[in-house]
Design a protein around this motif. Sequence first.
Motif, mmCIF file in Angstrom:
data_model
loop_
_atom_site.group_PDB
_atom_site.id
_atom_site.type_symbol
_atom_site.label_atom_id
_atom_site.label_comp_id
_atom_site.label_asym_id
_atom_site.label_seq_id
_atom_site.Cartn_x
_atom_site.Cartn_y
_atom_site.Cartn_z
ATOM 1 N N LEU A 28 28.560 -10.955 18.130
ATOM 2 C CA LEU A 28 29.167 -11.990 17.296
ATOM 3 C C LEU A 28 29.651 -11.426 15.960
ATOM 4 O O LEU A 28 30.678 -11.869 15.426
ATOM 5 N N GLY A 152 32.555 -6.714 20.821
ATOM 6 C CA GLY A 152 32.848 -7.999 20.212
ATOM 7 C C GLY A 152 34.157 -7.979 19.443
ATOM 8 O O GLY A 152 34.915 -8.960 19.456
ATOM 9 N N CYS A 181 31.261 -19.457 18.239
ATOM 10 C CA CYS A 181 30.261 -18.546 17.662
ATOM 11 C C CYS A 181 29.021 -19.314 17.218
ATOM 12 O O CYS A 181 27.879 -18.888 17.475
ATOM 13 N N TRP A 185 25.242 -18.941 18.725
ATOM 14 C CA TRP A 185 24.147 -18.551 17.835
ATOM 15 C C TRP A 185 23.054 -19.613 17.815
ATOM 16 O O TRP A 185 21.863 -19.290 17.708
#
Length: 388
Positions: A28, A152, A181, A185
């Motif tokens: 990420l 990423g 994202c 997360w």
Amino acid sequence: MSVQSRTIREYLNSIPPENTATRVAFFLAGFIMAIWAAMVPFVKIHLNLNETHLGMILLCVGLGALVVMPFCGGIVAKRGAKFLLKSAFFIVPFFLFAVNFSTSIVLTASLLFLFGCFFGAIDVSMNVHAVEVDHKSEKRLIAGFHALYSLGSVVGALAMAALLNVFESVIFAVGILLVACLLVWLLTANKLLPEAGKTQGASKAFAMPRGFVLWLGLICFLLFMTEGAVLDWGAVFLVEEKSVAIENAGLAFAAFSTAMTFMRLIGDKLIGYAGPRLCVRYGCLISALMLSGCVFAPQIWLVILLFFALGLGMANIIPIAFASTADQNEMPMSVALAAVTTLGYAGLLTGPALIGFVAEAISLSVAFLILAAFLVLVSFSSSIFRKQ
């Protein structure tokens, strides 16, 4: 079919959750930075910036990270890497998204400075967590984590390109990807190790690097300087020194980045087989030779091939240096890694400018040869790393 499915399921279930969380964090981080890279041309047009003003705006990201990084180690030592990493990942997308709506250079610079601050916190805390996870694992994992950052970046760049081509709206593209994202997360953050990076009795928010840690920091300074030079000057080198058509100028960094991603994917096995010391020694010598070869090679295809080989040589040295902060007792690991990372970022920021001064005074080829000499110096310092 069912036996194979159970085998795959068992394999996935056998992966420690903190390993998965660390991999997601690195992926990420690279993904978000790729989103920002794709936004840069739009920011330039939106604010009607010239090259000088754009350069100053871009510098704000690095300055924000550089200001915060030295103090992140102390926070991690007291509260743990999870506290800082979990929070920063939820905050940083909002500052990046807000940049799209700014109509002022000062406001944009301020938002990017704050973006850099929180991204610097991510960088330090996720590397501390990665070193902790690597240290407790029977297998080496650190190079693979860094490979996922590179992966990423590639996926983020492709995703931005795809959405921009379909919807032709940078706000829409950035918004979709940043929301993705945040959702990823949200599902991952609680798998982080709560005690990673914590140090009993930690009191100092910041400590000056010394001894072994200072050596690691100086090594990272030179390595990040070289990496920054390839990023910022590789295209210029191809055009001005090798007479390459400007539309092909990005081939140098593309070859370098592809090689680094590939080598980091297999880097843990290589480090486990050869040991950190030999990987640093011969990685630096190979890189110095390849960088020198770029200066003297007459054919463009050979220059691109040498940039690829340069990426292979340099790929695993920084992960080894970061992981080595766990091999000392002079400073808490989290504080040591923060110091090493800060010196690395200092090289990334100041290196391209120093290269520019040398290129203006003498030539860009000479500047690249100086970088090759620095890599040879790093190879002579390889004895500070563990043999195995």
